[in-house]
Design a protein around this motif. Structure first.
Motif, mmCIF file in Angstrom:
data_model
loop_
_atom_site.group_PDB
_atom_site.id
_atom_site.type_symbol
_atom_site.label_atom_id
_atom_site.label_comp_id
_atom_site.label_asym_id
_atom_site.label_seq_id
_atom_site.Cartn_x
_atom_site.Cartn_y
_atom_site.Cartn_z
ATOM 1 N N ILE A 52 0.843 -1.203 0.000
ATOM 2 C CA ILE A 52 0.000 0.000 0.000
ATOM 3 C C ILE A 52 0.876 1.251 0.000
ATOM 4 O O ILE A 52 0.602 2.222 -0.711
ATOM 5 N N VAL A 53 1.966 1.215 0.810
ATOM 6 C CA VAL A 53 2.887 2.357 0.817
ATOM 7 C C VAL A 53 3.454 2.553 -0.596
ATOM 8 O O VAL A 53 3.528 3.672 -1.114
ATOM 9 N N GLY A 54 3.819 1.429 -1.233
ATOM 10 C CA GLY A 54 4.318 1.488 -2.608
ATOM 11 C C GLY A 54 3.275 2.080 -3.536
ATOM 12 O O GLY A 54 3.595 2.895 -4.411
ATOM 13 N N ALA A 55 2.004 1.696 -3.328
ATOM 14 C CA ALA A 55 0.920 2.199 -4.173
ATOM 15 C C ALA A 55 0.807 3.715 -4.062
ATOM 16 O O ALA A 55 0.676 4.417 -5.070
ATOM 17 N N PHE A 56 0.889 4.208 -2.822
ATOM 18 C CA PHE A 56 0.809 5.656 -2.621
ATOM 19 C C PHE A 56 1.994 6.360 -3.305
ATOM 20 O O PHE A 56 1.835 7.421 -3.909
ATOM 21 N N ALA A 57 3.170 5.735 -3.188
ATOM 22 C CA ALA A 57 4.356 6.343 -3.804
ATOM 23 C C ALA A 57 4.190 6.388 -5.323
ATOM 24 O O ALA A 57 4.472 7.412 -5.958
ATOM 25 N N VAL A 58 3.704 5.271 -5.897
ATOM 26 C CA VAL A 58 3.498 5.225 -7.351
ATOM 27 C C VAL A 58 2.458 6.275 -7.770
ATOM 28 O O VAL A 58 2.656 7.029 -8.735
ATOM 29 N N GLY A 59 1.351 6.337 -7.007
ATOM 30 C CA GLY A 59 0.279 7.307 -7.313
ATOM 31 C C GLY A 59 0.806 8.733 -7.265
ATOM 32 O O GLY A 59 0.603 9.516 -8.200
ATOM 33 N N ALA A 60 1.525 9.053 -6.184
ATOM 34 C CA ALA A 60 2.051 10.416 -6.031
ATOM 35 C C ALA A 60 3.070 10.713 -7.131
ATOM 36 O O ALA A 60 3.078 11.809 -7.705
ATOM 37 N N GLY A 61 3.903 9.723 -7.448
ATOM 38 C CA GLY A 61 4.907 9.905 -8.496
ATOM 39 C C GLY A 61 4.258 10.152 -9.846
ATOM 40 O O GLY A 61 4.681 11.037 -10.603
ATOM 41 N N ALA A 62 3.211 9.381 -10.142
ATOM 42 C CA ALA A 62 2.521 9.536 -11.430
ATOM 43 C C ALA A 62 1.893 10.920 -11.534
ATOM 44 O O ALA A 62 2.002 11.588 -12.569
ATOM 45 N N ILE A 63 1.269 11.366 -10.436
ATOM 46 C CA ILE A 63 0.639 12.701 -10.443
ATOM 47 C C ILE A 63 1.727 13.768 -10.662
ATOM 48 O O ILE A 63 1.571 14.694 -11.450
ATOM 49 N N GLY A 64 2.857 13.611 -9.961
ATOM 50 C CA GLY A 64 3.962 14.561 -10.093
ATOM 51 C C GLY A 64 4.504 14.570 -11.516
ATOM 52 O O GLY A 64 4.788 15.626 -12.075
ATOM 53 N N PHE A 65 4.596 13.376 -12.117
ATOM 54 C CA PHE A 65 5.106 13.272 -13.486
ATOM 55 C C PHE A 65 4.184 14.010 -14.459
ATOM 56 O O PHE A 65 4.624 14.802 -15.289
ATOM 57 N N PHE A 66 2.876 13.747 -14.321
ATOM 58 C CA PHE A 66 1.911 14.417 -15.201
ATOM 59 C C PHE A 66 2.022 15.933 -15.041
ATOM 60 O O PHE A 66 2.060 16.678 -16.018
ATOM 61 N N ALA A 67 2.076 16.372 -13.783
ATOM 62 C CA ALA A 67 2.092 17.815 -13.515
ATOM 63 C C ALA A 67 3.346 18.463 -14.101
ATOM 64 O O ALA A 67 3.285 19.549 -14.666
ATOM 65 N N ALA A 68 4.482 17.761 -13.978
ATOM 66 C CA ALA A 68 5.749 18.348 -14.418
ATOM 67 C C ALA A 68 5.843 18.408 -15.942
ATOM 68 O O ALA A 68 6.455 19.306 -16.496
ATOM 69 N N ASN A 69 5.236 17.430 -16.630
ATOM 70 C CA ASN A 69 5.390 17.370 -18.082
ATOM 71 C C ASN A 69 4.126 17.786 -18.820
ATOM 72 O O ASN A 69 3.967 17.515 -20.004
ATOM 73 N N TRP A 70 3.246 18.424 -18.082
ATOM 74 C CA TRP A 70 1.914 18.746 -18.590
ATOM 75 C C TRP A 70 1.947 19.571 -19.864
ATOM 76 O O TRP A 70 1.285 19.263 -20.841
ATOM 77 N N ASP A 71 2.728 20.647 -19.837
ATOM 78 C CA ASP A 71 2.709 21.588 -20.965
ATOM 79 C C ASP A 71 3.226 20.960 -22.264
ATOM 80 O O ASP A 71 2.870 21.406 -23.350
ATOM 81 N N ALA A 72 4.078 19.950 -22.117
ATOM 82 C CA ALA A 72 4.692 19.360 -23.308
ATOM 83 C C ALA A 72 3.736 18.409 -24.031
ATOM 84 O O ALA A 72 3.994 17.993 -25.150
#
Lengths: 397, 167
Positions: A52-72
């Motif tokens: 579950i901790v891994g799941a949260f990390a993956v979820g947060a990472g994915a959201i961060g990835f989308f947010a960081a590369n959004w404009d591209a």
């Protein structure tokens, strides 16, 4: 509790002891019962927690990835990516847990990732189009999605997430509405939190005691409701143990508009109704809990609606908080629920430290105050740890 | 897993995919069929454009004189006129004017007739990455900031894009 390797060895040995005629089959059974293979279950729980901790990390990472590369990424690409990743997470979850059963814990964690990505999609789509929608609604949609997935996929972690999101939605809505009113209205938020916490705990405990539906029995909704409801109730009451906060209660009540007044009455009614129904159950602490809930709800309601002397209300809430904290330890002991004992102990400690700072902080020189606080905290830790262990040992016995 | 539960699971997942897709489709439809206009805007605090991941915008038409009194949260509309580079407005009405381009929002506070009212149109937040926010900030220092919005027939508006530096 026996060490894992000893219990496993004993289970193996007893079979040969029976075969050799050293002990009877019944005696072997009794020995095995005395040293159950609990550590295996614990290991399984640890794996689940890790996943579950891994799941949260993956979820947060994915959201961060989308947010960081959004404009591209163009709009269509963003949507396809969000939806594709969400669907992929669910597909992988189904494959690992339900289709092959190869990695059930990791599969459950992937269901959690799916729900987290669903929430991320809601917020990121809003962001993508600069939508200024009513923000809390996204939380409600997210909570609904989490609850539906929890019920269908039977993932207990999602029950907790759904209840937490629903609670966040209520808090966000009430906070926004009070903030919009301006003035002193926001001071009513802890009172509303008390009523919501009481209603959540009361209804969840009632569901646990009364509802025998197999679907509910398999979920963690009642447990999550109880475990989240009590700290919210205690947190709200704790705020009013300070006379500065209690002073604003009456003024805040006067500023509530029709909608918020309705919410206040509705929450109080739900809490009182659940308390009354809880009092009629066969739970060992039913009457105590029902009376405590009713008292707290009545106090919050009268304080907001009638107002009055803040110092007096602070005394009332201090008594309620201290009585409630000690009462939790007693209820936990009565009902064999260690988490209630632990929560009660934590609240007693918080109360003692808060009262120390509240009363003595201004009266003592700063350094003496710090030494006093440190000694007090150590003394509380020593006494509570001893008492807590004693109570838990009695419960185990 | 029983067949019924499998179907339920597929339905739940499909619903979760449909919600963001539906949200996006609605906005895309608004943007496709709305009428494009340009409004002059400025960030509420030019020194703080990096706050979070968005810029809070205020427009020339964010505060207008009222023709008739309104209460907080009430719908307020403004009739727009073309001032060359962008659109502007002078007065706000509780009822939308029957002719011309109209943009509608909500009154932020109670206001009597003849006084000014702050209006929220739902186009006050612009999300931007850190790099884009830097560009915006530099452009604001050089010149003016315009927001291109899509107007619907009912007066609701959506941000289409930001144009900076072009005055």
């Amino acid at each position: 509790v026996a060490d894992g390797s000893f219990a496993r060895q004993l289970h193996l040995e007893t079979e040969s002891w029976v075969a050799q005629g050293l002990v009877s089959r019944e005696q072997a059974e009794a020995l095995r019962r005395r040293y159950p293979l609990v550590p295996e279950e614990r290991r399984s729980r640890a794996v689940a927690a890790l996943a579950i901790v891994g799941a949260f990390a993956v979820g947060a990472g994915a959201i961060g990835f989308f947010a960081a590369n959004w404009d591209a990424i163009p709009h269509g690409g963003r949507l396809a990516l969000l939806l594709g990743v969400t669907a992929g997470a669910y597909a992988l979850a189904y494959h690992l847990r339900d289709r092959t059963g190869a990695l059930p814990r990791v599969g459950e964690a992937m269901y959690v990732v799916g729900v987290l990505l669903f929430g991320a999609s809601l917020f990121l789509v809003g962001q993508m189009y600069h939508v200024e929608a009513h923000d809390p609604l996204a939380l409600l949609l997210w909570a609904g999605g989490a609850a539906a997935t929890a019920l269908v996929a039977r993932v207990r972690a999602l029950d907790w997430i759904a209840v937490a999101l629903f609670t966040a939605w209520i808090g966000f809505e009430l906070g926004l509405a009070l903030d919009d009113l301006g003035g002193e209205a926001l001071a009513a938020l802890p009172a509303l939190a008390m009523l919501y916490g009481a209603a959540l705990y009361g209804l969840a405990t009632l569901a646990q005691e009364r509802v025998r539906a197999p679907l509910l029995a398999e979920t963690a909704f009642p447990t999550a409701g109880r475990c989240l409801g009590l700290p919210i109730l205690a947190g709200g009451a704790f705020v009013f143990t300070f006379s500065e906060a209690a002073d604003e209660l009456g003024a805040a009540g006067d500023e509530l508009d029709g909608l918020l007044f309705g919410a206040l009455v509705l929450l109080a009614a739900a809490a009182l109704a659940s308390a009354a129904s809880l009092g009629l159950t066969r739970r060992r602490s039913a009457v105590i809990e029902a009376a405590a809930l009713a008292t707290v709800v009545a106090a919050a309601l009268v304080a907001v609606l009638a107002g009055g002397d803040g110092a007096l209300w602070a005394i009332v809430f201090n008594l309620l908080f201290a009585g409630g904290a000690l009462g939790l330890v007693y209820v936990g002991y009565l009902t064999d629920e260690p988490w209630l004992v632990n929560l009660g102990v934590v609240l007693v400690a918080v109360d003692l430290v808060a009262r120390y700072f509240d009363v003595f902080w201004d009266a003592l020189p700063r350094s003496l105050g710090m030494i006093g606080a440190g000694v007090l905290i150590l003394a509380i830790a020593y006494l509570l740890e001893r008492q807590r262990r004693r109570v838990l040992a009695q419960m185990t016995a | 897993v029983s067949r019924r539960r499998r179907i339920a699971l597929v339905a739940v997942v499909c619903a979760q995919l449909a919600v963001p897709l539906g949200m996006a489709a609605l906005v895309e439809a608004d943007l496709a069929f709305g009428e494009e206009i340009r409004l002059r805007a400025r960030p509420v605090d030019p020194l703080d454009v990096f706050r979070g991941n968005y810029v809070v915008l205020t427009y020339d038409i964010s505060t207008l004189q009222l023709v008739r009194g309104v209460s907080r949260g009430q719908r307020v509309c403004a009739d727009l006129f073309d001032s060359g580079h962008s659109y502007g407005a002078r007065f706000a009405y509780p009822d939308p004017p029957t002719e011309g381009k109209t943009i509608c929002g909500r009154a932020r506070h109670d206001a009597r007739d003849g006084t000014s009212v702050a209006i929220e149109y739902g186009i006050e937040t612009y999300y931007a990455s850190l790099d884009r926010a830097r560009e915006i900030e530099a452009s604001i220092a050089r010149g003016e900031l315009y927001v291109v919005v899509d107007l619907d027939d009912d007066g609701s508006a959506r941000i289409e894009r930001l144009e900076v530096g072009g005055g």
